[in-house]
Design a protein around this motif. Structure first.
Motif: not given
Ligand SMILES: *Cc1c(COP(=O)(O)O)cnc(C)c1O
Length: 421
Positions: A364, A362, A378-380, A374, A382
């Motif tokens: 970016t 995982q 749930s990341t960039t 990715l 979220r």
């Protein structure tokens, strides 16, 4: 030479006794015997190097290679993809001007154009393919300087339709800027289809090994600035550079010359020679890597389509993909390494999918030799609500997969074991 050979030979030709491989010129400055020689370079900077903020021999070799691959007339490397976009835009736009762009572009570019340029008085007007030509043209006025798009939009995966948008730019005499990072010149050459300036994040496929952040601005040399009232400062003397007239001094490379002599000189977003060298080394195998990325991605996309845990797959190389038709017009030799898909069960299951992968990491980052993945929700992305996610084209189940150069069966096996879990 064909592109495969240009990757290895363009930009650097050793003279007898020279290093056969491009050397790293780790020097800030260049020595000259006479005042006349140095004076000449201040008048005609393209004849040699003065100071590494402006130009450097290692960097120049890489610039020449990318210009050759893109079919442009000159290029300027920058410290990052972001600074490439910034310096390209500021070469033509100033406070009071406006530009057109598609909202589906890379998030960092979107914020630069929408928020940061607005702070210095340049307005970004967003357009999208569902608008009619009349609706788009209604946004163009005498202060409009350029249209900005991406060959493959990241992560929306839409393909820029040159045949539709390039004629609009031509009709109004405005520049077409294309970010060609995800396609690379090995798959798509935007200048052939009406682009005037090409931008790269060399951080991605051009380097290919995830070791050096960098950017590139390539001048297509195919735009007539002279007499166009939008670009008066290309054909009137620049008093900040002792009266240089860029179309006279630069000829077809007027844009690249102005970018270097005004923006690079004043803003100083130069790369380190070592990073230029690393990116250049990576680019020697670009032709081989793009073929393999494309083959692997098509194999994975086809397999995912049949997988019972997957609800949808986006890859313009798939015959039934909504972007396949425009992609067939512009892509040669493959469709790149980016595949997006939805995991059944939404946000939680998509996060579980990432958790249960084994060698696929995982990150970016994208466009590396190693496969990476990715889950934007749930990341960039979220902080966004489910509705906000839908508005920017990213569903909760959305997975962005950058397919690497491993054996395709190993990549698929890792994906399948995780989906089964
Ligand atoms: C990564 C990326 C950028 C920004 O480049 P940096 O080198 O990270 O500054 C711009 N455009 C696209 C399409 C990208 O993927």
């Amino acid at each position: 030479m064909k592109k495969d050979s240009l990757c290895l030979h363009a930009g650097y030709t050793p003279k007898t006794g020279d290093a056969n491989v491009l050397p790293i010129y780790q020097s800030t400055t260049y020595a000259y015997d006479t005042p006349e020689e140095l004076a000449h370079l201040f008048d005609v900077p393209k004849d040699g190097h003065i100071y590494s903020r402006i130009s450097n021999p290692t960097t120049s070799a890489f610039e020449e290679k990318i210009a050759a691959l893109e079919g442009g007339v000159a290029a300027m490397m920058t410290s990052s993809g972001q600074s490439a976009t910034l310096s390209a835009v500021l070469t033509v736009a100033q406070a009071g001007d406006n530009i057109l762009a598609f909202p589906t572009i890379y998030g960092g570019t979107f914020n630069l154009l929408k928020v940061t340029l607005a702070k210095i008085g340049i307005e970004c007007r967003f357009i999208n393919p569902s608008m009619t030509d009349e609706e788009i043209e209604a946004l163009i006025d005498e202060k409009t300087k350029l249209m900005f798009g991406e060959t493959i939009a990241n992560p929306a995966m839409t393909i820029f339709d040159f045949d539709r948008f390039a004629p609009i730019c031509k009709k109004y005499g405005i520049l077409l800027f294309i970010d060609n990072t995800l396609a690379t010149p090995c798959l798509v050459t935007p200048f052939k289809y009406g682009a005037n300036v090409v931008i790269h994040s060399t951080t991605k496929y051009l380097d290919g090994h995830a070791v050096a952040v960098g950017g590139m601005v390539v001048d297509g040399g195919n735009f007539e600035f002279r007499g166009n009232p939008r670009y008066k400062d290309f054909y009137t003397p620049d008093e900040s550079y002792h009266g240089t007239v860029y179309v006279d001094e630069g000829g077809p490379a007027a844009f690249a010359l102005k970018a270097r002599m005004q923006l690079m000189r004043d803003i100083g977003v130069c790369p380190s020679p070592f990073n230029a060298w690393l990116a250049n080394l990576g680019s020697e195998t670009l032709h081989l890597r793009m073929k393999r990325h494309s083959e692997n991605a098509l194999f994975i996309a086809r397999a995912l389509k049949k997988n019972k845990h997957i609800s949808w797959v986006k890859y313009c190389g798939l015959e039934d993909d909504e972007n396949h038709e425009p992609a067939m017009k512009y892509f040669e030799g493959g469709f790149g390494g980016m595949v997006c898909f939805g995991v059944k069960g939404g946000r939680a299951k998509a996060a579980d999918f990432i958790r249960n992968l084994s060698f696929i990491r995982q990150l970016t980052h994208i466009a590396d030799s190693r496969t990476c993945v990715l889950h934007p929700a749930s990341t960039t992305h979220r902080q966004l609500s489910d509705q906000d996610l839908i508005d920017c084209g990213i569903s909760e189940d959305f997975i962005r997969l950058s397919v690497g150069l491993e054996d395709a069966e190993d990549i698929l096996a890792d994906i399948e074991q995780s989906l089964d879990k």
